[in-house]
Enzyme design. Sequence first.
Site, PDB file in Angstrom:
ATOM      1  CE  LYS A  16    -125.473  75.113  24.622  1.00 11.78           C
ATOM      2  NZ  LYS A  16    -124.859  76.457  24.616  1.00 11.78           N
ATOM      3  NE  ARG A  45    -122.792  73.291  18.990  1.00 11.28           N
ATOM      4  CZ  ARG A  45    -122.404  73.522  20.252  1.00 11.28           C
ATOM      5  NH1 ARG A  45    -122.581  72.612  21.191  1.00 11.28           N
ATOM      6  NH2 ARG A  45    -121.852  74.627  20.576  1.00 11.28           N
ATOM      7  NE  ARG A  71    -117.823  78.098  30.619  1.00  8.59           N
ATOM      8  CZ  ARG A  71    -118.448  77.681  29.518  1.00  8.59           C
ATOM      9  NH1 ARG A  71    -119.643  77.117  29.601  1.00  8.59           N
ATOM     10  NH2 ARG A  71    -117.887  77.824  28.335  1.00  8.59           N
ATOM     11  NE  ARG A  87    -116.052  74.857  27.716  1.00  5.10           N
ATOM     12  CZ  ARG A  87    -117.290  74.798  27.245  1.00  5.10           C
ATOM     13  NH1 ARG A  87    -118.267  74.383  28.019  1.00  5.10           N
ATOM     14  NH2 ARG A  87    -117.553  75.134  26.003  1.00  5.10           N
ATOM     15  NE  ARG A 126    -117.309  78.187  22.803  1.00  4.78           N
ATOM     16  CZ  ARG A 126    -117.314  78.535  24.095  1.00  4.78           C
ATOM     17  NH1 ARG A 126    -116.324  79.246  24.595  1.00  4.78           N
ATOM     18  NH2 ARG A 126    -118.291  78.158  24.882  1.00  4.78           N
TER      19      ARG A 126
HETATM   20  P1  AP5 Z   1    -123.058  77.300  30.998  1.00  5.52           P
HETATM   21  O1  AP5 Z   1    -124.209  76.622  31.660  1.00  5.52           O
HETATM   22  O2  AP5 Z   1    -121.724  76.650  31.073  1.00  5.52           O
HETATM   23  O3  AP5 Z   1    -123.444  77.702  29.496  1.00  5.52           O
HETATM   24  P2  AP5 Z   1    -123.554  76.786  28.202  1.00  5.52           P
HETATM   25  O4  AP5 Z   1    -124.725  77.270  27.414  1.00  5.52           O
HETATM   26  O5  AP5 Z   1    -123.503  75.355  28.564  1.00  5.52           O
HETATM   27  O6  AP5 Z   1    -122.232  77.266  27.461  1.00  5.52           O
HETATM   28  P3  AP5 Z   1    -121.129  76.405  26.687  1.00  5.52           P
HETATM   29  O7  AP5 Z   1    -119.943  77.298  26.550  1.00  5.52           O
HETATM   30  O8  AP5 Z   1    -120.935  75.074  27.309  1.00  5.52           O
HETATM   31  O9  AP5 Z   1    -121.844  76.246  25.307  1.00  5.52           O
HETATM   32  P4  AP5 Z   1    -121.178  75.859  23.966  1.00  5.52           P
HETATM   33  O10 AP5 Z   1    -122.359  75.578  23.125  1.00  5.52           O
HETATM   34  O11 AP5 Z   1    -120.251  76.887  23.440  1.00  5.52           O
HETATM   35  O12 AP5 Z   1    -120.201  74.665  24.349  1.00  5.52           O
HETATM   36  P5  AP5 Z   1    -120.340  73.097  24.275  1.00  5.52           P
HETATM   37  O13 AP5 Z   1    -119.650  72.539  25.437  1.00  5.52           O
HETATM   38  O14 AP5 Z   1    -121.723  72.681  23.984  1.00  5.52           O
HETATM   39  O15 AP5 Z   1    -122.971  78.780  31.655  1.00  5.52           O
HETATM   40  C1  AP5 Z   1    -121.959  79.677  31.275  1.00  5.52           C
HETATM   41  C2  AP5 Z   1    -121.609  80.567  32.480  1.00  5.52           C
HETATM   42  O16 AP5 Z   1    -122.740  81.355  32.811  1.00  5.52           O
HETATM   43  C3  AP5 Z   1    -121.237  79.812  33.750  1.00  5.52           C
HETATM   44  O17 AP5 Z   1    -120.197  80.497  34.388  1.00  5.52           O
HETATM   45  C4  AP5 Z   1    -122.509  79.821  34.592  1.00  5.52           C
HETATM   46  O18 AP5 Z   1    -122.223  79.810  35.995  1.00  5.52           O
HETATM   47  C5  AP5 Z   1    -123.139  81.142  34.167  1.00  5.52           C
HETATM   48  N1  AP5 Z   1    -124.598  81.080  34.162  1.00  5.52           N
HETATM   49  C6  AP5 Z   1    -125.387  80.087  33.672  1.00  5.52           C
HETATM   50  N2  AP5 Z   1    -126.683  80.401  33.821  1.00  5.52           N
HETATM   51  C7  AP5 Z   1    -126.702  81.621  34.404  1.00  5.52           C
HETATM   52  C8  AP5 Z   1    -127.774  82.497  34.816  1.00  5.52           C
HETATM   53  N3  AP5 Z   1    -129.066  82.157  34.640  1.00  5.52           N
HETATM   54  N4  AP5 Z   1    -127.447  83.688  35.369  1.00  5.52           N
HETATM   55  C9  AP5 Z   1    -126.139  84.048  35.547  1.00  5.52           C
HETATM   56  N5  AP5 Z   1    -125.094  83.259  35.202  1.00  5.52           N
HETATM   57  C10 AP5 Z   1    -125.394  82.075  34.628  1.00  5.52           C
HETATM   58  O19 AP5 Z   1    -119.473  72.780  22.963  1.00  5.52           O
HETATM   59  C11 AP5 Z   1    -118.086  73.003  22.973  1.00  5.52           C
HETATM   60  C12 AP5 Z   1    -117.507  72.616  21.634  1.00  5.52           C
HETATM   61  O20 AP5 Z   1    -117.723  71.207  21.395  1.00  5.52           O
HETATM   62  C13 AP5 Z   1    -118.118  73.300  20.412  1.00  5.52           C
HETATM   63  O21 AP5 Z   1    -117.555  74.577  20.193  1.00  5.52           O
HETATM   64  C14 AP5 Z   1    -117.797  72.303  19.300  1.00  5.52           C
HETATM   65  O22 AP5 Z   1    -116.457  72.383  18.910  1.00  5.52           O
HETATM   66  C15 AP5 Z   1    -117.998  70.951  20.013  1.00  5.52           C
HETATM   67  N6  AP5 Z   1    -119.381  70.460  19.904  1.00  5.52           N
HETATM   68  C16 AP5 Z   1    -120.275  70.304  20.928  1.00  5.52           C
HETATM   69  N7  AP5 Z   1    -121.445  69.844  20.459  1.00  5.52           N
HETATM   70  C17 AP5 Z   1    -121.302  69.706  19.126  1.00  5.52           C
HETATM   71  C18 AP5 Z   1    -122.159  69.298  18.080  1.00  5.52           C
HETATM   72  N8  AP5 Z   1    -123.434  68.947  18.312  1.00  5.52           N
HETATM   73  N9  AP5 Z   1    -121.691  69.282  16.818  1.00  5.52           N
HETATM   74  C19 AP5 Z   1    -120.400  69.637  16.539  1.00  5.52           C
HETATM   75  N10 AP5 Z   1    -119.523  70.050  17.479  1.00  5.52           N
HETATM   76  C20 AP5 Z   1    -119.974  70.081  18.765  1.00  5.52           C
HETATM   77 MG    MG Z   2    -122.197  73.769  28.193  1.00  8.49          MG
END
Ligand code: AP5
Ligand code: MG
Length: 240
Positions: A30, A105, A143, A176, A187
């Site tokens: 994402k 989410r 990552r 991270r 997660r």
């Molecule tokens: P990356 O692009 O970083 O993936 P991502 O989907 O963004 O993964 P996240 O870990 O950020 O998602 P998340 O939903 O767990 O965390 P968030 O920050 O939203 O890619 C991952 C890796 O893969 C990288 O190394 C990249 O290089 C590689 N990659 C990407 N695309 C690729 C491809 N096509 N091919 C090969 N490699 C690839 O949330 C974190 C925390 O915040 C949550 O756990 C929660 O506590 C809180 N939070 C956030 N939003 C909310 C909400 N709406 N409500 C409540 N709590 C929330």
């Molecule tokens: Mg992300």
Amino acid sequence: MTTDNADIANKPAPQRPLAVMLFGAPGSGKGTTGKMLAKLTGWPHLATGDLLREQIARKTPLGLEMQSILASGKLAPDDLVSRMVWDRLGWPDCENGFLLDGFPRTIPQAEGLAHWFQGRLFRPVLIHLWVEYNEILRRLTGRRICPACGAIYHLESSPTRAAGVCDNDGTALTIRADDQEEVILQRLRTYQSQTWPVAETLRTHGVLVEAIDCGEMDPESVADRIVWRLDRIAGSIAKN
Ligand code: AP5
Ligand code: MG
């Protein structure tokens, strides 16, 4: 941008700005895709995880409260995250379209967003980035991120030019806090139980849901595929 629902129904699709929700499991890409799409379209990329981590880095009262929640792999409270999003969506840079990453989410967040769309011109589209479990684990365990500019790398699939430092600004890369194995598993459980049903809820509210099987596609191809799909929905969306 509010108007009444009859007006909205009569507007041709290309005149309605897109509200794109990037949806998918942790590690589905994402953030990586959102940054690329923001460059291609000029739309803001609003990632709730990034907004929360920014509060933690700045050690604000909210950040101090959120630190342990994010470190546990559980979700921040709905009302808090939703308020943050409604506030951000009111900024003028969202008027021509925006990219949400990591929101909604939970079902209450999805219901709240469906309500927010009512009376607004936006055409909501959910893009489900689908990646299988083992590839998700590979992505999250490899990552690395730049704490200064937020660039996202991967040890194997998106390595930096010089080991361990950001290509953009030379800052030492970090892991991270929630990319420890136990937290990753939590997660993924949270995603399955609370987030997975969100796509169906939004579909019942008339949101267009598009799935992309992107486990074997490189990030550029994923972004291109999304642009292609959005072009078909709304006409040409790339800014150049
Ligand atoms: P990356 O692009 O970083 O993936 P991502 O989907 O963004 O993964 P996240 O870990 O950020 O998602 P998340 O939903 O767990 O965390 P968030 O920050 O939203 O890619 C991952 C890796 O893969 C990288 O190394 C990249 O290089 C590689 N990659 C990407 N695309 C690729 C491809 N096509 N091919 C090969 N490699 C690839 O949330 C974190 C925390 O915040 C949550 O756990 C929660 O506590 C809180 N939070 C956030 N939003 C909310 C909400 N709406 N409500 C409540 N709590 C929330
Ligand atoms: Mg992300």
